[in-house]
Design a protein around this motif. Structure first.
Motif, PDB file in Angstrom:
ATOM      1  N   TYR C 226       0.851  -1.185   0.000  1.00 34.25           N
ATOM      2  CA  TYR C 226       0.000   0.000   0.000  1.00 34.25           C
ATOM      3  C   TYR C 226       0.885   1.233   0.000  1.00 34.25           C
ATOM      4  N   CYS C 227       0.698   2.105  -0.971  1.00 34.09           N
ATOM      5  CA  CYS C 227       1.432   3.369  -1.017  1.00 34.09           C
ATOM      6  C   CYS C 227       2.943   3.182  -0.904  1.00 34.09           C
ATOM      7  N   GLY C 228       3.488   2.219  -1.590  1.00 35.42           N
ATOM      8  CA  GLY C 228       4.934   2.060  -1.593  1.00 35.42           C
ATOM      9  C   GLY C 228       5.510   1.377  -0.377  1.00 35.42           C
ATOM     10  N   GLU C 229       4.645   0.771   0.428  1.00 29.08           N
ATOM     11  CA  GLU C 229       5.140   0.038   1.595  1.00 29.08           C
ATOM     12  C   GLU C 229       4.482  -1.329   1.635  1.00 29.08           C
ATOM     13  N   LEU C 230       5.226  -2.304   2.155  1.00 28.09           N
ATOM     14  CA  LEU C 230       4.591  -3.594   2.401  1.00 28.09           C
ATOM     15  C   LEU C 230       3.814  -3.464   3.705  1.00 28.09           C
ATOM     16  N   VAL C 231       2.559  -3.876   3.694  1.00 27.91           N
ATOM     17  CA  VAL C 231       1.789  -3.761   4.933  1.00 27.91           C
ATOM     18  C   VAL C 231       1.530  -5.125   5.571  1.00 27.91           C
ATOM     19  N   GLU C 232       1.548  -6.166   4.754  1.00 30.04           N
ATOM     20  CA  GLU C 232       1.373  -7.479   5.334  1.00 30.04           C
ATOM     21  C   GLU C 232       2.058  -8.479   4.420  1.00 30.04           C
ATOM     22  N   ILE C 233       2.901  -9.338   4.986  1.00 29.32           N
ATOM     23  CA  ILE C 233       3.580 -10.326   4.168  1.00 29.32           C
ATOM     24  C   ILE C 233       3.733 -11.614   4.953  1.00 29.32           C
ATOM     25  N   GLY C 234       3.357 -12.711   4.315  1.00 28.99           N
ATOM     26  CA  GLY C 234       3.429 -13.999   4.995  1.00 28.99           C
ATOM     27  C   GLY C 234       2.883 -15.083   4.103  1.00 28.99           C
ATOM     28  N   PRO C 235       2.701 -16.289   4.628  1.00 27.70           N
ATOM     29  CA  PRO C 235       2.155 -17.379   3.827  1.00 27.70           C
ATOM     30  C   PRO C 235       0.785 -16.988   3.256  1.00 27.70           C
ATOM     31  N   SER C 236       0.552 -17.299   1.989  1.00 25.40           N
ATOM     32  CA  SER C 236      -0.675 -16.859   1.319  1.00 25.40           C
ATOM     33  C   SER C 236      -1.917 -17.270   2.079  1.00 25.40           C
ATOM     34  N   GLU C 237      -1.893 -18.500   2.530  1.00 27.88           N
ATOM     35  CA  GLU C 237      -3.073 -19.025   3.218  1.00 27.88           C
ATOM     36  C   GLU C 237      -3.473 -18.099   4.365  1.00 27.88           C
ATOM     37  N   SER C 238      -2.498 -17.725   5.210  1.00 28.95           N
ATOM     38  CA  SER C 238      -2.862 -16.909   6.356  1.00 28.95           C
ATOM     39  C   SER C 238      -3.121 -15.457   5.952  1.00 28.95           C
ATOM     40  N   ASP C 242      -6.937 -15.341   6.487  1.00 30.00           N
ATOM     41  CA  ASP C 242      -7.019 -14.907   7.876  1.00 30.00           C
ATOM     42  C   ASP C 242      -6.229 -13.621   8.022  1.00 30.00           C
ATOM     43  N   SER C 243      -6.604 -12.604   7.217  1.00 31.31           N
ATOM     44  CA  SER C 243      -5.794 -11.395   7.190  1.00 31.31           C
ATOM     45  C   SER C 243      -5.995 -10.588   8.454  1.00 31.31           C
ATOM     46  N   VAL C 244      -4.982  -9.841   8.822  1.00 30.47           N
ATOM     47  CA  VAL C 244      -5.085  -9.041  10.033  1.00 30.47           C
ATOM     48  C   VAL C 244      -4.962  -7.541   9.752  1.00 30.47           C
ATOM     49  N   HIS C 245      -4.253  -7.169   8.718  1.00 28.77           N
ATOM     50  CA  HIS C 245      -4.118  -5.734   8.445  1.00 28.77           C
ATOM     51  C   HIS C 245      -5.436  -5.190   7.902  1.00 28.77           C
ATOM     52  N   PRO C 246      -5.870  -4.027   8.389  1.00 30.90           N
ATOM     53  CA  PRO C 246      -7.153  -3.487   7.929  1.00 30.90           C
ATOM     54  C   PRO C 246      -7.211  -3.309   6.410  1.00 30.90           C
ATOM     55  N   TYR C 247      -6.063  -3.009   5.789  1.00 30.34           N
ATOM     56  CA  TYR C 247      -6.077  -2.830   4.341  1.00 30.34           C
ATOM     57  C   TYR C 247      -6.313  -4.160   3.628  1.00 30.34           C
ATOM     58  N   THR C 248      -5.630  -5.197   4.081  1.00 34.67           N
ATOM     59  CA  THR C 248      -5.826  -6.515   3.469  1.00 34.67           C
ATOM     60  C   THR C 248      -7.268  -6.949   3.647  1.00 34.67           C
ATOM     61  N   LYS C 249      -7.792  -6.720   4.833  1.00 32.51           N
ATOM     62  CA  LYS C 249      -9.187  -7.090   5.075  1.00 32.51           C
ATOM     63  C   LYS C 249     -10.112  -6.332   4.129  1.00 32.51           C
ATOM     64  N   GLY C 250      -9.771  -5.052   3.921  1.00 35.29           N
ATOM     65  CA  GLY C 250     -10.574  -4.238   3.009  1.00 35.29           C
ATOM     66  C   GLY C 250     -10.538  -4.790   1.597  1.00 35.29           C
ATOM     67  N   ARG C 295       5.960  -5.688  11.961  1.00 37.44           N
ATOM     68  CA  ARG C 295       6.216  -6.514  13.143  1.00 37.44           C
ATOM     69  C   ARG C 295       5.752  -7.929  12.860  1.00 37.44           C
ATOM     70  N   MET C 296       6.464  -8.867  13.459  1.00 38.50           N
ATOM     71  CA  MET C 296       6.136 -10.272  13.248  1.00 38.50           C
ATOM     72  C   MET C 296       5.008 -10.640  14.197  1.00 38.50           C
ATOM     73  N   CYS C 304       1.037  -2.549  11.384  1.00 33.07           N
ATOM     74  CA  CYS C 304      -0.160  -1.927  11.955  1.00 33.07           C
ATOM     75  C   CYS C 304      -0.017  -1.901  13.466  1.00 33.07           C
ATOM     76  N   TRP C 305      -0.461  -0.790  14.063  1.00 30.92           N
ATOM     77  CA  TRP C 305      -0.370  -0.679  15.525  1.00 30.92           C
ATOM     78  C   TRP C 305      -1.460  -1.492  16.219  1.00 30.92           C
ATOM     79  N   ASN C 306      -2.570  -1.658  15.547  1.00 28.27           N
ATOM     80  CA  ASN C 306      -3.750  -2.173  16.237  1.00 28.27           C
ATOM     81  C   ASN C 306      -3.921  -3.680  16.158  1.00 28.27           C
ATOM     82  N   VAL C 307      -2.859  -4.365  15.740  1.00 31.10           N
ATOM     83  CA  VAL C 307      -2.963  -5.821  15.692  1.00 31.10           C
ATOM     84  C   VAL C 307      -2.188  -6.392  16.861  1.00 31.10           C
TER      85      VAL C 307
END
Lengths: 227, 282, 309
Positions: C226-238, C242-250, C295-296, C304-307
């Motif tokens: 998002y906007c030139g930054e990685l916001v969530e990265i991990g195994p595709s399945e999760s 089971d996304s946690v970042h609000p943008y991915t959820k969106g 953050r891992m 994201c701060w809120n996860v």
């Protein structure tokens, strides 16, 4: 009601071979409903779309608007018919003349139906709002606007002259998910308000199921099933 | 007032969009046209005033005098407008024909395209210089003959290029949208096809002027131009026929040759294809 | 061997346009191991394609690139020009977007594919030809004999796209970067193209840029940008299920089969100093006025701060 009756289209390829792009297709498009059309690439969906708005002449078959045969209309009558059926293409970038601003293209659409300046600006505000097209982009040239915004503008332009039917040829396949959702929602709200009949061509099954009342499946130029 | 402002803004915008070499070309042409149009005030002598013939360069006659003792520099300056005028009108005639044929056949297609492009191909096959010589010598020598000959022979390349471009433009979504809005051929040609062919038209036009200048020079050199009008080509012709070449009077024949080259080059530079860098959309 | 094929360290790309600076990538870190496939997803304009171009060092004359890009341990931005040319194509193969302009309109598509294979693999013309025919057949460009002889303007966008993919899958490039390879393909051909691309990851690595989260799911890992930054990265399945970042959820919610609810508002051209997603986020809190780091947590990295873990 816009009706295609046993429409076929045959192309003569440069090698001299004949190719039947559309074979014996019949369909009814009702006002206020969304008819989906699905199929693999090259199955004749886009050709059918062009025939339905009479931008391409069919080889055989009839096109009826409210049970009136329009397939042999020429010149004035043809222009008249075309204004009641609008079309939006897949590629938003080529949909606007690169030498004119978006506002100019909107005025072109308005002028086609002889709108007064007041009605035009009213319609412009109303449509831009329902499609969520930012008014600050109106004076930009197409190259200065992103694909998603241009596609919104293309839909606004096609609705400008209050058509009765709208044909969407994969309007969101070049756009990202969020924009696709925004645009699809915008179109659906307009269908409900203005009771326009929509033929929505796509190859995304999930999208078709989400937006269409009825879905036609096409294969090798023929309609194969309905749901 | 407002339109003036608009025109000025347009000129400034166009100027900014030009490449350096195009600006150089425009500069040279403007300079030449200014000098040419001020010829009666700038030129030291009347170009037809005779005096001592075959003078070498001196302070009074920087490029010497010709066989009738007419000042070469003055003739050179008076020749600017004549030469450019003939080339310009000739290019305009060929452009008008070429663009009409190209756009019409490109937009309407079908049998009209086949017929018009067939004729174009036919014209392309005509060897133009021999025919020009033939026509110019058959008709009475006059500067307008050259316009006629060049104009009616050289529209075909323009027609071909414009035709190809029009074919490209007519398949764009905006042309189809305009059709769907009920607009007809003339509207679409005028508002969408022609403006979008602008680049190739301008390029073809400036090159046409340059080529017409060269052709005019060749015809005049062969003695097929109007002997009374002062053009650079006729100056070279005069130098040739009156022994300027044989006696190596370079100050007589070299300046007009250089001017022809320079002006033609300037037109080529203006029309040079703009190098559009890839635009990055982020 | 399970070494690293590509590692990107703190990559920043800035474009200069009319005197103003536009940041396209803002500190991207990314690793691709041997045999791995990574999907890179996000909205248009999030910088996915810029990343692809930056890896191949194709932005030199239009943008300022900072940071490190290591291809098999070698810094792409430090190597000699000759070595770079060697790596483009042989080492890293890019499948560009807009297949309509990727082929020379004057030459047959099949011949262009063969030429590419020949250049990269240094084999003779007959071998290259037979290899490209096999590959075109595998990608469903049938009848192959006809498509091989076709000129680009005679082929549809989907066919050209698959021809481009054939260039990448017929050669043994160490890394394939595909920029929206499934755009405009229908379900059947999309499947074929995806399988072919994923098979290249077996002896190298694959980075696939896409809008389509269903295709992304078939890669091992998914990175959301998002906007030139990685916001969530991990195994595709999760990340996708089971996304946690609000943008991915969106993004997931805007899929037609998941309710088609768009993310509100637009990407801001000037994201400010805090979280770049702040203005569109429905879970934003005052913490988000500060810029979060990756953050891992819960098996993936999240910005994201809120996860909570």
């Amino acid at each position: 009601m816009l009706t295609l009756e046993n429409v076929s289209k045959e192309f003569v390829l440069s090698s001299g071979r004949r190719f039947n792009a559309v074979k014996d297709v019949s369909l009814d498009l009702n006002k206020g409903s969304v008819l989906g059309m699905m199929g693999d690439s090259g199955c004749g969906k886009s050709t059918t779309a062009l025939i339905a708005c009479r931008l391409l002449n069919q080889t055989s078959g009839k096109i009826l608007l409210d049970n009136m045969d329009v397939s042999s209309h020429r010149r004035k009558a043809l222009s008249q018919f075309r204004r009641s059926v609008q079309i939006v293409f897949q590629d938003p970038i080529s949909a606007f003349d690169p030498l004119h601003t978006i506002r100019w293209s909107f005025s072109e659409a308005a002028a086609a139906s002889g709108m007064t300046a007041e009605v035009q600006s009213e319609r412009q505000d109303e449509l831009c709002q329902s499609m969520d097209f930012p008014l600050c982009l109106l004076d930009r040239f197409p190259s200065e606007v992103s694909g998603g915004e241009l596609q919104r503008a293309a839909i606004v332009r096609s609705l400008f002259i209050k058509p009765d039917y709208l044909i969407l040829d994969e309007p969101t396949s070049m756009l990202d998910l969020s924009t696709q959702a925004q645009i699809s929602r915008g179109i659906l709200s307009i269908v409900q308000n203005d009771s326009i009949g929509i033929l929505w061509i796509t190859h995304d099954e999930a999208l078709a199921k989400a937006v269409c009342d009825r879905i036609l499946y096409m294969k090798d130029g023929m309609l194969v099933q309905q749901s | 007032m407002r339109t003036w402002k608009g025109i000025c803004a347009y000129i400034v915008r166009t100027w900014r969009g030009l490449e350096t070499y195009q600006k150089a070309g425009v500069f040279i042409l403007l300079l030449l046209i200014t000098i040419g149009s001020l010829a009666p005030w700038i030129a030291p002598y009347d170009p037809l005033q005779t005096g001592t013939p075959f003078q070498s360069p001196s302070f009074t006659h920087p490029f010497g005098t010709d066989n009738l003792g007419q000042d070469n520099l003055s003739r050179l300056i008076y020749g600017i407008m004549n030469t450019i005028k003939i080339a310009f009108v000739a290019a305009l005639v060929s452009l008008a024909i070429g663009v009409s044929v190209g756009v019409y056949s490109g937009y309407y297609r079908g049998w009209r395209e086949d017929a018009l492009m067939g004729v174009t191909d036919l014209f392309l096959l005509i060897p133009s210089l021999p025919l020009m010589i033939l026509m110019a010598s058959y008709l009475e020598p006059s500067e307008w003959n050259i316009v006629l000959v060049i104009g009616f022979l050289w529209w075909c390349p323009t027609a071909r290029v414009v035709h190809a471009r029009a074919l490209q433009v007519r398949n764009q979504g905006y042309v189809r949208s305009a059709l769907a809005l009920g607009y007809g051929g003339p509207y679409i040609i005028w508002h969408h096809i022609l403006p979008n062919c602008k680049q190739v038209i301008i390029a073809k036009f400036t090159m046409g002027v340059a080529l017409a200048m060269l052709a005019e020079a060749s015809l005049s050199f062969l003695g097929l131009g109007d002997p009374l009008s002062i053009t650079w080509g006729s100056m070279v012709n005069l130098a040739y026929s009156c022994g300027g070449f044989a006696n190596d009077l370079w100050w007589w024949y070299l300046p007009p040759c250089i001017m022809i080259t320079l002006t033609a080059a300037a037109f080529f530079m203006v029309g040079g294809r703009k190098n559009e860098g890839r635009r990055w959309q982020i | 061997m399970n070494g690293s094929v590509l590692s990107v360290r703190d990559l920043r790309v800035n474009f200069q346009t009319n005197g103003s600076k536009v940041s396209a990538l803002n500190g991207v870190d990314l690793d691709l191991a041997q045999g791995e496939s990574l999907a890179l997803a996000g909205e248009s304009g999030s910088g996915k394609s810029v990343l692809a171009f930056a890896v191949l060092r194709l932005l030199d004359d239009v943008a300022d690139v900072e940071g490190k890009i290591l291809f098999e341990g070698e810094d792409v931005y430090q190597m000699a020009h000759g070595r770079l040319l060697d790596i483009r194509g042989k080492g890293i193969c890019l499948v560009p977007q807009s297949p309509g302009t990727a082929f020379d309109p004057l030459r047959k598509v099949g011949v262009q594919i063969s030429d590419f294979i020949r250049k990269v693999e240094q084999i003779d013309a007959a071998d290259a030809r037979s290899r490209s025919i096999t590959e075109m057949d595998r990608l469903g460009l049938r009848p192959v004999k006809d498509t091989y002889e076709n000129y680009p303007h005679r082929m549809s966008g989907g066919m050209l796209e698959r021809s481009l993919i054939a260039c990448a899958t017929a050669t043994s490039s160490r890394l394939v970067i595909a920029d929206e390879p499934t755009k405009g393909l229908d379900r059947r051909t999309k499947d074929i193209a995806l399988s072919a691309l994923l098979s290249t990851a077996e002896n190298g690595a694959l980075m696939m840029i896409t809008h389509d989260l269903t295709s992304a799911k078939r890669c091992e890992r998914t990175a959301i940008m998002y906007c030139g930054e990685l916001v969530e990265i991990g195994p595709s399945e999760s990340v996708i299920e089971d996304s946690v970042h609000p943008y991915t959820k969106g993004l997931i919610r805007s899929m037609p089969e998941r309710g088609m609810t768009p993310i509100p508002r637009r990407v801001r051209s000037d994201p400010g100093g805090g979280c770049r997603f702040y203005s569109r986020c429905n879970e934003a809190s005052e913490k988000c006025l500060f810029h979060p780091d990756l953050r891992m947590m819960r098996g993936r990295e999240v910005r994201c701060w809120n996860v909570d873990a």
